[in-house]
Design a protein around this motif. Structure first.
Motif, PDB file in Angstrom:
ATOM      1  N   SER A  87       5.847   4.058  17.617  1.00 47.42           N
ATOM      2  CA  SER A  87       6.478   3.495  16.418  1.00 47.42           C
ATOM      3  C   SER A  87       7.643   2.582  16.787  1.00 47.42           C
ATOM      4  O   SER A  87       8.195   1.890  15.947  1.00 47.42           O
ATOM      5  CB  SER A  87       6.955   4.601  15.477  1.00 47.42           C
TER       6      SER A  87
ATOM      7  N   GLN B 100       8.300   1.080   7.179  1.00 51.90           N
ATOM      8  CA  GLN B 100       9.081   2.040   7.960  1.00 51.90           C
ATOM      9  C   GLN B 100       8.137   2.996   8.717  1.00 51.90           C
ATOM     10  O   GLN B 100       6.934   3.077   8.385  1.00 51.90           O
ATOM     11  CB  GLN B 100      10.012   2.838   7.038  1.00 51.90           C
ATOM     12  N   THR B 101       8.673   3.682   9.700  1.00 45.24           N
ATOM     13  CA  THR B 101       7.883   4.666  10.454  1.00 45.24           C
ATOM     14  C   THR B 101       7.286   5.699   9.502  1.00 45.24           C
ATOM     15  O   THR B 101       7.977   6.199   8.607  1.00 45.24           O
ATOM     16  CB  THR B 101       8.791   5.354  11.501  1.00 45.24           C
ATOM     17  N   GLY B 102       6.006   5.961   9.700  1.00 44.74           N
ATOM     18  CA  GLY B 102       5.327   6.966   8.887  1.00 44.74           C
ATOM     19  C   GLY B 102       4.848   6.458   7.538  1.00 44.74           C
ATOM     20  O   GLY B 102       4.380   7.228   6.696  1.00 44.74           O
ATOM     21  N   ALA B 103       4.923   5.145   7.322  1.00 43.89           N
ATOM     22  CA  ALA B 103       4.543   4.606   6.004  1.00 43.89           C
ATOM     23  C   ALA B 103       3.043   4.310   5.909  1.00 43.89           C
ATOM     24  O   ALA B 103       2.541   3.990   4.836  1.00 43.89           O
ATOM     25  CB  ALA B 103       5.342   3.341   5.720  1.00 43.89           C
ATOM     26  N   GLY B 104       2.337   4.391   7.040  1.00 43.64           N
ATOM     27  CA  GLY B 104       0.887   4.187   7.002  1.00 43.64           C
ATOM     28  C   GLY B 104       0.397   2.905   7.655  1.00 43.64           C
ATOM     29  O   GLY B 104      -0.728   2.470   7.404  1.00 43.64           O
ATOM     30  N   LYS B 105       1.217   2.305   8.534  1.00 39.90           N
ATOM     31  CA  LYS B 105       0.804   1.056   9.200  1.00 39.90           C
ATOM     32  C   LYS B 105      -0.388   1.308  10.134  1.00 39.90           C
ATOM     33  O   LYS B 105      -1.395   0.611  10.062  1.00 39.90           O
ATOM     34  CB  LYS B 105       1.971   0.478  10.032  1.00 39.90           C
ATOM     35  N   THR B 106      -0.247   2.323  11.000  1.00 37.86           N
ATOM     36  CA  THR B 106      -1.310   2.583  11.969  1.00 37.86           C
ATOM     37  C   THR B 106      -2.547   3.140  11.266  1.00 37.86           C
ATOM     38  O   THR B 106      -3.676   2.789  11.615  1.00 37.86           O
ATOM     39  CB  THR B 106      -0.807   3.555  13.062  1.00 37.86           C
ATOM     40  N   TYR B 107      -2.339   3.963  10.251  1.00 41.16           N
ATOM     41  CA  TYR B 107      -3.478   4.472   9.480  1.00 41.16           C
ATOM     42  C   TYR B 107      -4.249   3.295   8.879  1.00 41.16           C
ATOM     43  O   TYR B 107      -5.470   3.247   8.925  1.00 41.16           O
ATOM     44  CB  TYR B 107      -2.988   5.420   8.378  1.00 41.16           C
TER      45      TYR B 107
ATOM     46  N   ARG C 131       0.989   5.154   0.482  1.00 39.27           N
ATOM     47  CA  ARG C 131       0.188   6.272   0.998  1.00 39.27           C
ATOM     48  C   ARG C 131       0.418   7.511   0.121  1.00 39.27           C
ATOM     49  O   ARG C 131       1.388   7.541  -0.657  1.00 39.27           O
ATOM     50  CB  ARG C 131       0.559   6.560   2.459  1.00 39.27           C
ATOM     51  N   PRO C 132      -0.427   8.529   0.265  1.00 40.13           N
ATOM     52  CA  PRO C 132      -0.142   9.776  -0.462  1.00 40.13           C
ATOM     53  C   PRO C 132       1.153  10.382   0.080  1.00 40.13           C
ATOM     54  O   PRO C 132       1.517  10.118   1.231  1.00 40.13           O
ATOM     55  CB  PRO C 132      -1.336  10.675  -0.123  1.00 40.13           C
TER      56      PRO C 132
ATOM     57  N   ARG D 136       0.851  -1.188   0.000  1.00 43.94           N
ATOM     58  CA  ARG D 136       0.000   0.000   0.000  1.00 43.94           C
ATOM     59  C   ARG D 136       0.889   1.241   0.000  1.00 43.94           C
ATOM     60  O   ARG D 136       1.756   1.380   0.868  1.00 43.94           O
ATOM     61  CB  ARG D 136      -0.909   0.011   1.238  1.00 43.94           C
TER      62      ARG D 136
HETATM   63  N1  LIG Z   1      -3.404   5.746   2.891  1.00 47.13           N
HETATM   64  C1  LIG Z   1      -3.313   6.929   3.520  1.00 47.13           C
HETATM   65  N2  LIG Z   1      -4.123   7.946   3.192  1.00 47.13           N
HETATM   66  C2  LIG Z   1      -4.026   9.124   3.818  1.00 47.13           C
HETATM   67  N3  LIG Z   1      -3.140   9.412   4.792  1.00 47.13           N
HETATM   68  C3  LIG Z   1      -2.313   8.445   5.172  1.00 47.13           C
HETATM   69  C4  LIG Z   1      -2.346   7.144   4.562  1.00 47.13           C
HETATM   70  N4  LIG Z   1      -1.409   6.379   5.134  1.00 47.13           N
HETATM   71  C5  LIG Z   1      -0.812   7.145   6.061  1.00 47.13           C
HETATM   72  N5  LIG Z   1      -1.342   8.370   6.084  1.00 47.13           N
HETATM   73  C6  LIG Z   1      -0.900   9.478   6.947  1.00 47.13           C
HETATM   74  O1  LIG Z   1       0.517   9.416   7.023  1.00 47.13           O
HETATM   75  C7  LIG Z   1       0.978   9.674   8.350  1.00 47.13           C
HETATM   76  C8  LIG Z   1       1.826   8.515   8.883  1.00 47.13           C
HETATM   77  O2  LIG Z   1       1.027   7.348   8.914  1.00 47.13           O
HETATM   78  P1  LIG Z   1       1.038   6.329  10.131  1.00 47.13           P
HETATM   79  O3  LIG Z   1       1.060   7.021  11.440  1.00 47.13           O
HETATM   80  O4  LIG Z   1      -0.057   5.372   9.894  1.00 47.13           O
HETATM   81  O5  LIG Z   1       2.433   5.653   9.897  1.00 47.13           O
HETATM   82  P2  LIG Z   1       3.050   4.401  10.666  1.00 47.13           P
HETATM   83  O6  LIG Z   1       3.659   3.554   9.636  1.00 47.13           O
HETATM   84  O7  LIG Z   1       2.046   3.784  11.540  1.00 47.13           O
HETATM   85  O8  LIG Z   1       4.148   5.063  11.533  1.00 47.13           O
HETATM   86  P3  LIG Z   1       4.669   4.587  12.986  1.00 47.13           P
HETATM   87  O9  LIG Z   1       5.640   3.485  12.716  1.00 47.13           O
HETATM   88  O10 LIG Z   1       5.300   5.825  13.502  1.00 47.13           O
HETATM   89  O11 LIG Z   1       3.510   4.149  13.801  1.00 47.13           O
HETATM   90  C9  LIG Z   1      -0.276   9.916   9.180  1.00 47.13           C
HETATM   91  O12 LIG Z   1      -0.478  11.295   9.274  1.00 47.13           O
HETATM   92  C10 LIG Z   1      -1.382   9.287   8.371  1.00 47.13           C
HETATM   93  O13 LIG Z   1      -2.614   9.923   8.588  1.00 47.13           O
END
Ligand SMILES: Nc1ncnc2c1ncn2[C@@H]1O[C@H](COP(=O)(O)OP(=O)(O)OP(=O)(O)O)[C@@H](O)[C@H]1O
Length: 468
Positions: free
Chosen positions: A206, A87-94, A11-12, A9
Motif C-alpha cells: 500500500s 486511501q489504504t483499504g478503500a478497494g484499489k487492489t480489489y 466498497r462494502p 466506487r
Molecule cells: N467492492 C468490494 N467488494 C468486496 N470487498 C471489497 C471491495 N473493495 C474492497 N474490498 C475488500 O476490502 C479490503 C481492502 O481492499 P483493498 O486491499 O483492495 O484496498 P486497497 O485500497 O488496495 O488498499 P492498499 O492501499 O492497502 O493496497 C480487502 O479485504 C478487499 O477484499
C-alpha cells in the motif's frame, strides 16, 4: 476533446467499520452518476461523476463502463491509462486485480485480468486485418525509485522521453505475450516479485505505486503499416495523509514520499486544469517519478479513466472527501488522444539515408544557430545540474530538455511581466493620491513641482519595465 472518465466506487463496509460505526454511512446514492455525501460536519454535498458504483456493484460492471472502451481503443493504437486512487483499504487492489490474478472466479475478477482477456479476445477477432505483438512490463515506484517487477536486478529504471515514442522506461523488461494465459502468468510472477521485495525492504504494497504496461503493436496485413497503442494500468499507493497514519521514522518518510508523489499528481492536474489557454503553462511532470511516467496520459495524448475508491464509513469521511475532490479536479483535464504515428514496417521502409550521427549533427547545428557556444555550454551545465539529464548522450533528451527550459523561461518572464504590471498599477494609484493631496494643499508652485517630479518618475518606471 473528450474528458477523463472519473468514477467513484464505494466498497462494502469492513467488519471493523460495521463494529465501530454500526450505522455510520457517509454516502447516499441517488442514481448511477449522482450521490449525496455527508462530511464530518454533517453537511451534505452532492457529487455527480461519470459513474458511481455502490457496494453491490459487480466487478464486470466497473470493467465494462470504465476499462472496456479504453482497452478497445488501445488495441486500435490509441493510448489509454486506467488508474485506481484512494486511501489504504478503500478497494484499489480489489478493483484492479480482484482477489487474485489467476484462478479467480469470473464474478470476482478485477480490471487487470478482464483487460487482458478482453484485449486478446479483440486481437483474435482482428487477426485477418493485422498481426499483433503484445509486450508486457511491470514496475513498482517506491521511495522515488522505479523497480522492474519482471527483473528484480533492475532496481532503478530511468525514465526517458523521445519525440516519437513519448515517455519510455529505459531498459525495462518487456516480455512478449501471445495469449491471455501467458500474460496472466507473467503478471503473477511480477506480483510475487513485488511481495518478495516487500519482505526484503520490510514495506507494504500500500506504500508503493504499481504500474502494468502493455504495448500493443499492429502490423496491417494489407499495407504493412505499423501502429502502436500503449495501455497503462496503475494501482496507486494509499492517499491518506501522512499525519493520519501515526507513522514514525522510516515509515513516516515513506508516507511523506507517497504524499509528495500524489500531491505532485494533484499539482500536475491543477496545472492542467487551471491554466489559461492563452498562456504557456508549465506542467510540473518532473516533480515525481509517478507524474513523469503518467506524463503522456495526463498531457492529453491518451484516454484516461480514474476510479476513486472509497470507504462508505463515516469514520473515513474526511479521506473519502479528499478522494472525491481529487476525482472532481481530474474530471476537468481535457484529453485529445490521437492514434499513434503510423509508420511503414521496417522491411518496407526506404533505406534511411540519414544516420544517427548526422541527425544529431543537424540538431546541434540548429541549436547553434540560436545560441552562442558559451550559451550551449551553460545550458548543458544547467541541464545536468538540475538533474534534467545525466549526460548528453541522447539528442532527443537534449531537445526535450531545451524545450523544457524554454517553456520554464517563458513562464518566468510572463510572471515577471505580471509583477511589473502590478507594480505600475500600484504606482499609478500612489501618483493619483499624491496629486490629489498636492491639489488639496493648494500651495503655489508645489503642484507644478510635484507633477514634474511624478512625470520623470513615471518615465523611469516605464523605461525599467521596457528594459525588463
Ligand atoms: N467492492 C468490494 N467488494 C468486496 N470487498 C471489497 C471491495 N473493495 C474492497 N474490498 C475488500 O476490502 C479490503 C481492502 O481492499 P483493498 O486491499 O483492495 O484496498 P486497497 O485500497 O488496495 O488498499 P492498499 O492501499 O492497502 O493496497 C480487502 O479485504 C478487499 O477484499
Amino acid at each position: 476533446m473528450s474528458n477523463v472518465t472519473v468514477c467513484a466506487r464505494f466498497r462494502p463496509r469492513s467488519s471493523k467499520e460495521l463494529r465501530d460505526h454500526r450505522d455510520g454511512v457517509c454516502v447516499r446514492g441517488i442514481d448511477a452518476e449522482t450521490f449525496v455525501f455527508q462530511d464530518d460536519k454533517e453537511d451534505e454535498l452532492t457529487f455527480t461523476l461519470d459513474g458511481v458504483f455502490y457496494e453491490d456493484a459487480p466487478q464486470a460492471a466497473v470493467y465494462e463502463f470504465l476499462a472496456l472502451p479504453i482497452m478497445r481503443d488501445a488495441v486500435n493504437a490509441i493510448n489509454g491509462t486506467i488508474i485506481t486512487y484512494g486511501q489504504t483499504g478503500a478497494g484499489k487492489t480489489y478493483s484492479m486485480e480482484g482477489p487474485g490474478i489467476q484462478d479467480c472466479d469470473d464474478h470476482n475478477k478485477g480490471l487487470l485480468p478482464r483487460v487482458v482477456d478482453g484485449m486478446f479476445g479483440q486481437i483474435s477477432s482482428s487477426k485477418d486485418i493485422a498481426n499483433y505483438t503484445v509486450k508486457l512490463s511491470m514496475v513498482e515506484i517506491y521511495m522515488e525509485k522505479v523497480r522492474d517487477l519482471l527483473d528484480l536486478s533492475k532496481g532503478n529504471i530511468q525514465i526517458k522521453e523521445t519525440k516519437t515514442q513519448g515517455i519510455l522506461l529505459s531498459g525495462v523488461t518487456e516480455v512478449p505475450v501471445s495469449d491471455s494465459a501467458e500474460a496472466l502468468q507473467h503478471l503473477c510472477a511480477g506480483l510475487a516479485n513485488r511481495a518478495v521485495g516487500e519482505t526484503q525492504m520490510n514495506m507494504s504494497s500500500s506504500r508503493s505505486h504499481c504500474a502494468y504496461l502493455f504495448t500493443i503493436q499492429q502490423d496491417s496485413v494489407k499495407d504493412k503499416r505499423v501502429k502502436t497503442g500503449k495501455l497503462i494500468l496503475v494501482d496507486l499507493a494509499g492517499s491518506e495523509k501522512a499525519d493520519k497514519t501515526g507513522a514514525e521514522g522510516r515509515v513516516l518518510e515513506e508516507a511523506k514520499t507517497i504524499n509528495k508523489s500524489l500531491s505532485a499528481l494533484g499539482n500536475v492536474i491543477n496545472a492542467l486544469t487551471s491554466g489559461s489557454s492563452s498562456k504557456v503553462n508549465h506542467i510540473p511532470y518532473r516533480d515525481s517519478k509517478l507524474t513523469r511516467i503518467l506524463q503522456d496520459a495526463l498531457g492529453g495524448n491518451s484516454r484516461m479513466a480514474l476510479l476513486c475508491c472509497c470507504s462508505p464509513s463515516t469514520s473515513n469521511a474526511s479521506e473519502t472527501l479528499s478522494t472525491l475532490r481529487f476525482g472532481m479536479r481530474a474530471k476537468h483535464i481535457k484529453a485529445s488522444p490521437r492514434a499513434s504515428e503510423v509508420k511503414i514496417a521496417r522491411s518496407q521502409e526506404e533505406p534511411s539515408s540519414v544516420t544517427k550521427d548526422e541527425k544529431c549533427g543537424r540538431i546541434l547545428e540548429k541549436m547553434k544557430e540560436r545560441m552562442s557556444n558559451e550559451d550551449i555550454k551553460m545550458l548543458e551545465e544547467v541541464l545536468i545540474h538540475e538533474g534534467i539529464i545525466s549526460s548528453l548522450d541522447s539528442m532527443d533528451e537534449v531537445e526535450t530538455a531545451y524545450e523544457d527550459i524554454v517553456s520554464k523561461t517563458i513562464q518566468s518572464l510572463q510572471q515577471a511581466v505580471e509583477e511589473l504590471q502590478l507594480k505600475v498599477k500600484k504606482l499609478e494609484t500612489e501618483k493619483k493620491g499624491i496629486k490629489e493631496k498636492a491639489l488639496r494643499n493648494d500651495e503655489p508652485g508645489l503642484v507644478g513641482k510635484m507633477s514634474s517630479f511624478i512625470s520623470s518618475w513615471e518615465r523611469s518606471v516605464i523605461e525599467e519595465v521596457n528594459e525588463e
